[in-house]
Design an enzyme around this catalytic site. Structure first.
Site, mmCIF file in Angstrom:
data_model
loop_
_atom_site.group_PDB
_atom_site.id
_atom_site.type_symbol
_atom_site.label_atom_id
_atom_site.label_comp_id
_atom_site.label_asym_id
_atom_site.label_seq_id
_atom_site.Cartn_x
_atom_site.Cartn_y
_atom_site.Cartn_z
ATOM 1 N N ARG A 1 -13.433 -5.466 -5.923
ATOM 2 C CA ARG A 1 -13.751 -6.457 -4.894
ATOM 3 C C ARG A 1 -14.240 -5.716 -3.645
ATOM 4 N NH1 ARG A 1 -8.064 -8.802 -2.390
ATOM 5 N NH2 ARG A 1 -6.929 -6.816 -2.239
ATOM 6 N N ASP B 1 -3.260 0.740 -4.121
ATOM 7 C CA ASP B 1 -3.939 1.827 -3.386
ATOM 8 C C ASP B 1 -3.543 3.218 -3.887
ATOM 9 O OD1 ASP B 1 -4.999 -0.218 -1.951
ATOM 10 O OD2 ASP B 1 -4.180 0.367 -0.020
ATOM 11 N N ASP C 1 -6.457 -2.769 -5.891
ATOM 12 C CA ASP C 1 -7.378 -1.849 -5.192
ATOM 13 C C ASP C 1 -7.007 -0.386 -5.452
ATOM 14 O OD1 ASP C 1 -8.279 -4.252 -4.084
ATOM 15 O OD2 ASP C 1 -7.098 -3.999 -2.259
ATOM 16 N N GLN D 1 0.828 -1.208 0.000
ATOM 17 C CA GLN D 1 0.000 0.000 0.000
ATOM 18 C C GLN D 1 0.868 1.266 0.000
ATOM 19 O OE1 GLN D 1 -0.273 -2.540 2.176
ATOM 20 N NE2 GLN D 1 -2.408 -2.988 2.694
#
Length: 583
Positions: A489, A400, A421, A377
């Site tokens: 997701r 991220d 993500d 991240q």
């Protein structure tokens, strides 16, 4: 002697008579007093009985109002007990609005307790790792934000529904409490990286979840009250919108200040200050310009950032409202840094640029985190600013990339590129006419375009991607079969993402979406798709989850347009950026 005897005899008789009269009078007085006392006692008892009956009636009415208000919440027992345990609550509750206000004030006290508990933990807990210390300070920051949001909500409720239009009241209140809920999760998320983190998380969990549940209850009651009020308003009057938008007829909205109108009408914006790395401006760093910017400004404060690479982490705190960052083009003005979780940061703290202050705008800038795929991240831009907008900006990182943390946000003609993500968070965020590209991830990784984090079904949050282009960067395209890419997701239980009217290339897997962890959230999430095109758009092979929906009705799709989803009709014109309110 006889006379004397007679005389005294008469005198004695007279005294006896006088005494009898006196006793009679005294007896009469006592009798009257007794009667008066009895009457007074009866009246007093009657009055006390009446007062008691009134008190009982008020108390019964207050209990009924609280029960009714709490019945629609997710945690009704907590809702009810929290209110009725307040001293003299029955004198404070005459309506559902009173229940909400009282609930919020109780929650404020709970947040303060958590705040001081965290401060004490920082002082007394031995062996805290650097990341745990950062995470605890993240908690203090988000708690401070929560206090501001709850206080603002109480002020808004006190004036409800007269301060502004009913619709504006509703959207503002829902946004404030939705953000407050998100803040509790953000605090806990900072302690999810390793086993040591999780031990600290356990210490905070009870207090944070209590506040989250209290906020959830307040939000549910707000939704119930405002839904009823809006329905009643619609019955009484035909829908009307007196505010004219630039898009509709070329006129400026009536609520836009004269200064902002001049700013938006001008073909060249005159900055208040200039940042230049070479020293030719007012400041050499963006951070310094932000520090010197006015606080709680009611007018736009323009910071021009000249061409250059600015290697710094920039924080725009909550008091620095109405700031506009204006670059010299996204290829020329670049703000870059490399904080990441692998090296000891939290996800929240890793952002190159963090925006919390309201009404922050940016255009023609690149926000970048160069940590790389192996560092996990590493956020390029984190946005918690309400009514914020970004125009012709690039957000570049790997995992991220863009943290749409909380509040209402709009992105237009931007590029977002990343891997895992790479658009995530729990704001109400709309992307319009943007390029959203998956990059080549680390070995064994899958790409997820979104990971939306809604934790409560009443939150007005979600990610909407409208009229965008979803594809792959040049480094992924030749090897995209080796690195599966999905639309998203579910990060949290009520995750909500809608992709509509967008072009989707074959980089997206036929299933479209991917689970987070087994069956988690598959029934409670909402993933919608509407009128998309391209090789990756067909829905016949999509996941068969209860929460996935192919939207076929334009009426249903309208709910996710900027005009409806982020109340864009009331503020997007003031940005000066292009936008479309509808489908």
């Amino acid at each position: 002697m006889t006379r004397v005897e007679d005389f005294f005899s008469k005198q004695i008789d007279f005294c006896k008579r006088k005494k009898k009269i006196y006793l009679a009078i005294v007896a009469s007085v006592l009798l009257v007093a007794a009667v008066i006392g009895v009457v007074a006692g009866v009246k007093s008892h009657s009055k006390n009985s009446d007062d008691h009956a009134d008190i009982m009636a008020i108390s019964s009415s207050a209990h009924a109002i609280v029960k009714s208000a709490c019945s629609n919440t997710l945690h009704p027992e907590l809702c009810y007990s929290a209110i009725v345990n307040v001293s003299d609550f029955s004198k404070k509750v005459t309506s559902q609005k009173d229940v909400i206000e009282l609930s919020l004030n109780i929650t404020v006290k709970a947040v303060r307790r958590n705040y001081y508990a965290v401060k004490e933990l920082i002082k007394t807990r031995k062996g805290l790792t650097p990341r745990e210390k950062v995470a605890l300070h993240d908690c203090l920051e988000t708690m401070d934000e929560t206090l501001d949001e709850l206080h603002t909500a109480v002020e808004d409720l006190e004036l409800y529904p007269n301060k502004k239009s009913l619709k504006e009241h509703v959207e503002d209140l829902k946004t404030l409490i939705s953000s407050a809920i998100t803040n509790q999760e953000t605090c806990l998320d900072g302690f999810s990286h390793d086993e040591a983190d999780k031990k600290v998380r356990k210490v905070l969990l009870k207090g944070q979840k209590h506040v989250e549940k209290m906020c959830s209850n307040a939000l549910a009651m707000i939704c119930n009250m405002t839904d009823t009020d809006i329905a009643n308003e619609m019955k009484l009057s035909a829908p009307a919108n007196n505010r004219k938008l630039v898009e509709d007829n070329g006129e400026w909205p009536e609520w836009l200040s004269a200064g902002d109108r001049r700013l938006l009408q001008s073909s060249t914006v005159t900055p208040d200050v200039v940042v230049a790395a070479d020293g030719s401006g007012d400041y050499k760093t963006v951070s310094e310009a932000v520090r010197k910017a006015p606080e709680k400004s009611s007018k736009r404060y323009v910071i021009r950032i000249k061409a250059g690479v600015y290697r710094e982490n920039v924080d725009v705190p909550k008091k620095k409202t109405n700031i506009m960052f204006m670059g010299d083009g996204k290829s020329n003005t670049i703000i870059t840094a490399s904080r990441n979780v692998q090296d000891g940061s939290t996800t929240f703290h890793s952002a190159t640029v963090v925006r919390v202050a309201g009404k922050v705008l940016a255009r023609d800038i690149t926000f970048q985190n160069t940590a790389g795929a192996s560092k996990h991240q590493a956020v390029a831009l984190c946005v918690g600013s309400d009514l914020s907008a970004f125009y012709r900006c690039d957000m570049l990182a790997y995992q991220d990339t863009l943290y749409v943390h909380s509040n209402r946000q709009f992105f237009v003609q931007c590029l977002v590129a990343g891997t895992v993500d790479f658009i995530f968070g729990n704001g109400a965020a709309v992307f319009q006419d943007c390029d959203i590209h998956a990059r080549r991830p680390g070995s064994g990784q899958k790409n997820m375009v979104t990971a939306q984090g809604r934790t409560d079904p009443n939150q007005n949050t979600g990610i909407v991607i409208q009229k965008c282009r979803i594809g792959a960067t040049s480094d992924l395209r030749p090897v995209q079969k080796s690195f599966p890419t999905y639309l998203g997701r579910p990060w949290k239980e009520y995750s909500r993402t809608v992709i509509m009217q967008s072009s989707i290339t074959d980089v997206i897997q036929p299933a479209g979406w991917h689970e987070w962890n087994g069956n988690f959230a598959l029934d409670t999430l909402f993933y919608g798709e509407y009128a998309n095109t391209g090789a990756g758009a067909p829905t016949s092979g999509r996941v068969k989850w209860k929460g996935h929906k192919v939207i076929t009705s334009s009426t249903e799709a309208q709910a996710y347009t900027p005009g409806r989803f982020i109340a864009g009709g009331s503020w997007l014109s003031s940005t000066g950026f292009p936008f479309s309110l509808g489908l």
